[in-house]
Design a protein around this motif. Sequence first.
Motif, PDB file in Angstrom:
ATOM      1  N   HIS A  20      81.904 -48.143   3.402  1.00 58.02           N
ATOM      2  CA  HIS A  20      82.938 -48.875   3.932  1.00 58.02           C
ATOM      3  C   HIS A  20      82.513 -50.158   4.867  1.00 58.02           C
ATOM      4  O   HIS A  20      83.137 -51.220   4.751  1.00 58.02           O
ATOM      5  CB  HIS A  20      83.961 -48.103   4.758  1.00 58.02           C
ATOM      6  CG  HIS A  20      83.599 -47.733   6.096  1.00 58.02           C
ATOM      7  ND1 HIS A  20      82.598 -46.716   6.605  1.00 58.02           N
ATOM      8  CD2 HIS A  20      83.957 -48.168   7.351  1.00 58.02           C
ATOM      9  CE1 HIS A  20      82.434 -46.776   7.768  1.00 58.02           C
ATOM     10  NE2 HIS A  20      83.123 -47.675   8.253  1.00 58.02           N
ATOM     11  N   LEU A  23      81.355 -53.151   2.481  1.00 52.88           N
ATOM     12  CA  LEU A  23      82.553 -53.705   1.926  1.00 52.88           C
ATOM     13  C   LEU A  23      83.408 -54.493   3.008  1.00 52.88           C
ATOM     14  O   LEU A  23      83.839 -55.431   2.674  1.00 52.88           O
ATOM     15  CB  LEU A  23      83.368 -52.417   1.289  1.00 52.88           C
ATOM     16  CG  LEU A  23      83.000 -52.106   0.065  1.00 52.88           C
ATOM     17  CD1 LEU A  23      83.886 -50.857  -0.672  1.00 52.88           C
ATOM     18  CD2 LEU A  23      83.251 -53.228  -1.196  1.00 52.88           C
ATOM     19  N   VAL A  41      89.174 -53.092   2.257  1.00 50.58           N
ATOM     20  CA  VAL A  41      88.325 -52.031   1.717  1.00 50.58           C
ATOM     21  C   VAL A  41      89.199 -51.008   1.415  1.00 50.58           C
ATOM     22  O   VAL A  41      88.640 -50.157   0.570  1.00 50.58           O
ATOM     23  CB  VAL A  41      87.618 -51.854   3.218  1.00 50.58           C
ATOM     24  CG1 VAL A  41      86.827 -50.099   3.128  1.00 50.58           C
ATOM     25  CG2 VAL A  41      86.358 -52.840   3.407  1.00 50.58           C
TER      26      VAL A  41
END
Length: 179
Positions: A20, A23, A41
């Motif tokens: 995460h 991203l 995300v």
Amino acid sequence: MLQVKEGQVDKMGLLFERYHRPLFAFFYHSSGNSTTSEDLVQNVFYRMLKYRHTFTGEGEFRTWMYHLARNVLADAAKKNKPSAHHHDVADYAEKIAGGTAADASLHKEQEVDLLHKAMARLSADQREVLVLSRFQELKYEQIAQLLDTTVGAVKVRAHRALNQLKDIYLTLENGSKVH
């Protein structure tokens, strides 16, 4: 991801923990907006679940993930016009009033803001190749696969994008010193 594909969707938590942040950085460098980046995300992880059947395991997971991320970004761009990068003066009030440490911190923030402005002036293709290569640290081979082009073409694009970014940054920097 192969385990998620086979129905072990609880493994998505591990993928989220691992990916995460990269991203988020990918989206933040494109949009300059943290709220938008967080939303994008989430959209990528939703699509990972929705399209898990398309992951074959033949290529790298990160390449597949960034392929989804690029699609999410393109879809978001179609929906929304790019918003300007704005800062509230109240965010800087304490720093403006401060001493040497505050001056250094404000100078660093101004440099980062200038870099964001320069990045925003690059074409979407140039910005994308820089974000993938410099900020996401993907190898040129991975980027070439993601963009469906050759490694040589990616190297040329990255080189040209860096030169363009440098020119834009210096122009902005010199313009801000004049005012």
